[in-house]
Scaffold this active site. Structure first.
Site, PDB file in Angstrom:
ATOM      1  N   LYS A  41       3.604 -47.788   0.786  1.00 42.28           N
ATOM      2  CA  LYS A  41       4.419 -49.002   0.896  1.00 42.28           C
ATOM      3  C   LYS A  41       4.921 -49.179   2.335  1.00 42.28           C
ATOM      4  O   LYS A  41       4.850 -48.237   3.135  1.00 42.28           O
ATOM      5  CB  LYS A  41       5.596 -48.896  -0.069  1.00 42.28           C
ATOM      6  N   TYR A 260      25.250 -54.573  28.892  1.00 43.22           N
ATOM      7  CA  TYR A 260      26.130 -55.538  28.211  1.00 43.22           C
ATOM      8  C   TYR A 260      27.466 -54.902  27.839  1.00 43.22           C
ATOM      9  O   TYR A 260      27.515 -53.740  27.415  1.00 43.22           O
ATOM     10  CB  TYR A 260      25.487 -55.996  26.897  1.00 43.22           C
TER      11      TYR A 260
HETATM   12  C1  LIG Z   1       9.102 -44.481  -1.836  1.00 47.05           C
HETATM   13  C2  LIG Z   1       8.870 -43.827  -3.117  1.00 47.05           C
HETATM   14  C3  LIG Z   1       8.230 -42.580  -3.180  1.00 47.05           C
HETATM   15  C4  LIG Z   1       7.927 -41.766  -1.940  1.00 47.05           C
HETATM   16  O1  LIG Z   1       9.131 -41.201  -1.463  1.00 47.05           O
HETATM   17  P1  LIG Z   1       9.174 -40.239  -0.191  1.00 47.05           P
HETATM   18  O2  LIG Z   1      10.582 -39.770  -0.149  1.00 47.05           O
HETATM   19  O3  LIG Z   1       8.824 -41.076   0.992  1.00 47.05           O
HETATM   20  O4  LIG Z   1       8.202 -39.150  -0.425  1.00 47.05           O
HETATM   21  C5  LIG Z   1       7.909 -42.078  -4.423  1.00 47.05           C
HETATM   22  N1  LIG Z   1       8.226 -42.765  -5.550  1.00 47.05           N
HETATM   23  C6  LIG Z   1       8.862 -43.945  -5.532  1.00 47.05           C
HETATM   24  C7  LIG Z   1       9.189 -44.630  -6.810  1.00 47.05           C
HETATM   25  C8  LIG Z   1       9.228 -44.508  -4.317  1.00 47.05           C
HETATM   26  O5  LIG Z   1       9.880 -45.672  -4.299  1.00 47.05           O
END
Ligand SMILES: *Cc1c(COP(=O)(O)O)cnc(C)c1O
Length: 378
Positions: A41, A260
């Protein structure tokens, strides 16, 4: 090696696909008999979903998790043979789109389940999907009390989910009691669905204990070299690195201010370098160096030096007074690399490496290195 993109400015992001593969394979070894999926993702945590998808498929990964159905459509083009789960669940009235691209929703509510079962009935085909139970995270997922109702719906329709999953809230803190509690509740769910494969562990859960492995593990951050478990050394190989050029160097006197808001006042005569990086590139303004609190750190010729003054949109000052040797405009500053880990920036910005990785993809070109034979890169 891929064809190197270049810009007039120089600098850029490097993604080490060799390290990516080694990380996935190391996790696959730890997960033992459980299948090792890959969570891709957020554009594969900012590293490029299509290239990373192809690379991990080539390394042996067959199961992928995306957040949105649109990410799923992109990934499908890159890995036609993969099993792709969509963590956002079923977006209402889009079931046919999931099926057209062979994406499996991770169904998370009674309305999603009903819509999917109706879709399957109309289509005359049990189109695969997974179920997500909420064991205490309070994000998406069926509530615990809905387990019996879900079971009844499935029994009535004859639908067999591909998998039942849940997600751990505190696996990054190895001694947190929440993890064991969630695991207990998850087992209670699984008892009702004895023939369905199960998945609970993210990277931290995978690394914490085989009690959480079940049939499939779902690592994300560890595949990309980020730190999954707090308070332990990170065993993963870094995948992401970034360098940006110095635009200008100037000598400034004690008492002058930088940037800034005149937010930092020099405590000594200093040599400043202005680097071509700012919050528009995802280098958070929270990394400003305004004295007292910790600011960002970068490395110049291998020497770690602080950010001085506020990070602005496209430029940031750093203190190179203590860097030995000649430093000139056009020289590259290490933002992430051998001296600066993603998680160091996360700590300095009072956030986590995940957020740095998914944000630091600004306007610089991405180059893939150590590309496995036969892998097409974007
Ligand atoms: C993002 C996610 C993962 C992976 O998590 P990590 O901590 O990056 O390994 C696994 N399961 C779900 C449901 C997630 O949303």
């Amino acid at each position: 090696m891929s064809e190197q993109q270049t810009t007039i400015l120089g600098g850029g992001i490097e993604i080490d696909l060799g390290a990516l593969v080694r990380n996935w394979q190391a996790l696959d070894k730890v997960s033992g008999k459980a299948l090792t999926a890959a969570v891709v993702k957020g554009d594969a945590y900012g590293t490029g979903i299509k290239t990373v998808g192809r690379t991990l498929y080539h390394a042996g990964a067959r199961f992928f998790f995306v957040a949105t159905p649109d990410e799923g459509v992109l990934l499908r083009k890159a890995v036609p043979g993969a099993f792709i789960f969509v963590l956002d669940g079923l977006v209402p009235r889009t079931a046919a789109d999931y099926a057209a691209h062979n994406l499996m929703p991770v169904l998370a509510s009674m309305s999603q389940l009903t819509e999917w079962l109706d879709f399957c009935l109309n289509r005359g085909e049990a189109t695969p999907a997974a179920l997500h139970f909420d064991t205490g995270f309070n994000r998406v997922g069926f509530r615990m009390q809905e387990a019996d109702l879900v079971k009844r719906e499935l029994d009535q329709s004859g639908f067999q989910p591909q998998m039942i999953m849940s997600h751990l809230a505190c696996a990054d803190q190895p001694t947190h009691e929440m993890t064991r509690k969630q695991n207990g509740l998850f087992q209670g769910i699984l008892n009702r669905f004895p023939d369905t494969p199960a998945s609970l562990a993210n990277s931290a859960g995978l690394m914490a204990s085989k009690d959480y492995h079940y049939h499939m593990v779902r690592p994300g951050i560890a595949v990309y070299g980020g730190k999954a478990i707090n308070g332990r050394p990170n065993p993963m190989a870094p995948v992401f690195s970034m360098q940006v050029p110095i635009l200008q160097i100037k000598e400034a006197r004690i008492g002058e201010t930088v940037g800034y808001g005149a937010a930092y006042r020099l405590r000594r005569d200093s040599r400043l370098a202005i680097m071509a990086l700012g919050y528009a590139d995802g280098y958070f303004r929270a990394l400003s160096g305004i004295g007292g609190q910790q600011g960002g750190r970068v490395a110049v010729n291998g020497t770690v030096v602080p950010v001085l003054g506020r990070v602005s949109m496209d430029m940031t000052a750093i203190d190179i007074t203590d860097v030995p040797g000649l430093v000139q405009p056009g020289d590259l500053v290490e933002i992430v690399g051998p001296n600066i880990a993603i998680d160091d920036i996360g700590d300095a910005a009072r956030t986590i490496g995940y957020e740095i990785l998914t944000t630091l993809n600004g306007r610089f070109p991405r180059r893939y290195v150590n590309v496995p034979e036969g892998i097409e890169v974007d």
